[in-house]
Design a protein around this motif. Structure first.
Motif, short mmCIF file in Angstrom:
data_model
loop_
_atom_site.label_atom_id
_atom_site.label_comp_id
_atom_site.label_asym_id
_atom_site.label_seq_id
_atom_site.Cartn_x
_atom_site.Cartn_y
_atom_site.Cartn_z
N GLY A 129 0.75 -4.75 -9.88
CA GLY A 129 1.92 -5.47 -10.38
C GLY A 129 3.22 -4.89 -9.86
N ILE A 130 3.30 -3.57 -9.77
CA ILE A 130 4.52 -2.92 -9.29
C ILE A 130 4.77 -3.26 -7.83
CG2 ILE A 130 5.50 -0.65 -8.71
CD1 ILE A 130 4.23 0.34 -11.37
N GLU A 131 3.73 -3.18 -7.00
CA GLU A 131 3.94 -3.50 -5.58
C GLU A 131 4.24 -4.98 -5.37
OE1 GLU A 131 2.42 -1.72 -2.27
OE2 GLU A 131 1.32 -0.12 -3.28
N TRP A 132 3.66 -5.83 -6.20
CA TRP A 132 4.03 -7.25 -6.17
C TRP A 132 5.54 -7.39 -6.39
CZ3 TRP A 132 1.49 -12.14 -5.89
CH2 TRP A 132 2.22 -13.23 -6.39
N LEU A 133 6.08 -6.70 -7.38
CA LEU A 133 7.50 -6.80 -7.69
C LEU A 133 8.36 -6.15 -6.62
CD1 LEU A 133 7.40 -6.03 -11.52
CD2 LEU A 133 7.74 -8.25 -10.43
N THR B 197 -5.67 -6.02 -1.15
CA THR B 197 -5.56 -6.88 -2.34
C THR B 197 -4.23 -7.61 -2.36
OG1 THR B 197 -7.00 -5.40 -3.61
CG2 THR B 197 -5.57 -6.88 -4.87
N LEU B 198 -3.13 -6.91 -2.07
CA LEU B 198 -1.82 -7.55 -2.06
C LEU B 198 -1.71 -8.57 -0.93
CD1 LEU B 198 0.11 -4.38 -3.01
CD2 LEU B 198 0.41 -6.55 -4.18
N GLY C 26 0.81 -1.21 0.00
CA GLY C 26 0.00 0.00 0.00
C GLY C 26 0.84 1.25 0.00
N GLN C 27 1.64 1.46 -1.08
CA GLN C 27 2.38 2.71 -1.22
C GLN C 27 1.38 3.86 -1.39
OE1 GLN C 27 5.72 2.94 -1.03
NE2 GLN C 27 6.08 0.73 -0.94
N ALA C 28 1.83 5.07 -1.09
CA ALA C 28 0.98 6.24 -1.26
C ALA C 28 0.52 6.36 -2.71
CB ALA C 28 1.74 7.50 -0.85
#
Length: 396
Positions: free
Chosen positions: A263-267, A240-241, A219-221
């Motif tokens: 997808g970015i936060e998954w990575l 979700t993540l 959960g990035q800003a």
């Protein structure tokens, strides 16, 4: 016993043959062919062996090397060939019985020794053939980094990059030709003029400044992502993540990528994770690529197309997120892949009905997420509710 390997990969330092082990000296003396970059070839004396300069791009050298099979070949590489070096590429190209490696002292070890830093607590990155944005996930005050850079000009690019992100106060120690007679060390700050450096070069970096660090939780800003509004908002993204549960080495399909945030936060969760974002709108696909590059996860693969038609040739996923393009046909295709963690977010009544039907069919968890934020209400404050999100999570 089997035949001896015909190919030897030798890790060479800037002091040339002075720092080589007896085994490396013997391999060089016995070689019929010595192959490597021009700089490395210039560091070793001529033994009478045929000399071949490794071409650019690097991949062309592998074909040349394959043509030398059966002859005694020594390939020169920098320091430890298996730490951001050519070793792993060569090992993938040839059978295990064909090659052996004789590593030398790595640039990272030399740099850590000059700085007095423990390598176990220092991030080591090879940025000589990678974008500087790979640093972005690691930029936090106090972080120590040793990075290999392309050339002297890349030092100035690094300084400008750090300064632009608010980390101009970071301490840099620029190290040229470590371990050789041309060794030079220069201390500066990222915001200082950084010119006059020569290859080979690495930088020891201690991050400082008021720049914003990416945190380690999901959960990035929202402001981290460039968006046209197609963005899974931070609290919902965190939930979700959590449901997707990324693991090291796992592959995600992010269907209806929008801004690419899932997808970015998954990575960002682990350097070995993989992800594919599927997006039908070209302008959004371009935005996903730009967001991924800016946040240091340019390994995100972006596929332009509509699901399920665009899914046919993708590598099999461990988890799938559907944030857009939900349909009966898509769920039918995803349900046919056993053992996949599936998470679907829905906002419309039609999508909710579809999820309710599929949850009755396959099981899993239905979660209704209702959020409200405090905001102005006349001269006072009140709660402003967002559209509720229904989330279905199941393992197929």
């Amino acid at each position: 016993m089997g035949k001896a390997p015909w190919l030897t990969v030798i890790g060479l330092g800037e002091d040339g043959p002075e720092g080589l082990s007896p085994a490396s000296h013997a391999a060089l003396a016995d070689a019929e062919v010595v192959m490597g970059p021009a700089r490395h070839l210039s560091l070793v004396p001529d033994s009478g062996a045929e000399r071949i300069v490794w071409p650019v791009p690097f991949s062309e050298g592998l074909a040349l090397l394959r043509g030398l099979a059966g002859r005694r070949v020594a390939v020169l590489a920098s320091g430890d060939p298996f730490w951001f070096g050519a070793g792993s590429v060569i090992a993938r190209e040839f059978e295990a019985h064909e090659w052996r490696a004789l590593p030398g002292v790595s640039t990272f070890s030399l740099a850590a020794a000059r700085m007095g830093w423990g390598l176990e607590g220092t991030l080591c990155l090879g940025l000589h053939a990678a974008p500087l944005t790979r640093l972005r996930p690691h930029l936090a005050r106090g972080q120590r980094v040793i990075a290999l850079l392309r050339d002297g000009a890349a030092v100035a690019e690094l300084g400008a990059y750090l300064t632009g992100l608010g980390f101009g106060a970071s301490a840099l120690t620029v190290m040229e030709a470590l371990g050789g007679p041309r060794e030079r060390m220069t201390r500066a700050r990222a915001e200082d003029p950084l010119e006059g450096f020569g290859h080979p070069v690495c930088v020891a970096l201690e991050v400082a400044g008021e720049g914003a660090a990416l945190h380690r939780a999901s959960g990035q800003a929202d402001a981290v992502f460039d968006s046209d509004g197609a963005l899974t908002k931070r609290p919902v993204r965190a939930l979700t993540l959590s449901a997707l549960a990324p693991g090291a080495g796992e592959m995600l399909w992010d269907i209806g990528g929008g801004s690419g945030s899932i997808g970015i936060e998954w990575l960002l969760s682990h350097p070995a994770t993989q992800a594919v974002a599927v997006e039908m709108r070209p302008e959004r696909a371009a935005r996903i690529r730009a967001n991924a590059a800016a946040l240091g996860v340019d390994r995100l693969q972006v596929v332009e197309g509509r699901a399920p038609e665009a899914l046919g040739d993708l590598p099999r996923p461990d988890a799938v997120f559907v944030g857009g393009g939900l349909s009966e046909a898509l769920l039918e295709q995803l349900a046919a892949m056993p053992g996949v963690r599936l998470v679907v977010n829905a906002v419309t009544l039609e999508s909710e009905a579809l999820l309710a039907a599929w949850q009755a069919r396959l099981g899993g968890t239905l979660l209704r997420i209702e959020l409200a934020e405090a905001g102005a209400l006349g001269t006072r404050r009140g709660w402003k509710a967002s559209y509720p999100v229904v989330q279905w999570s199941v393992t197929t």
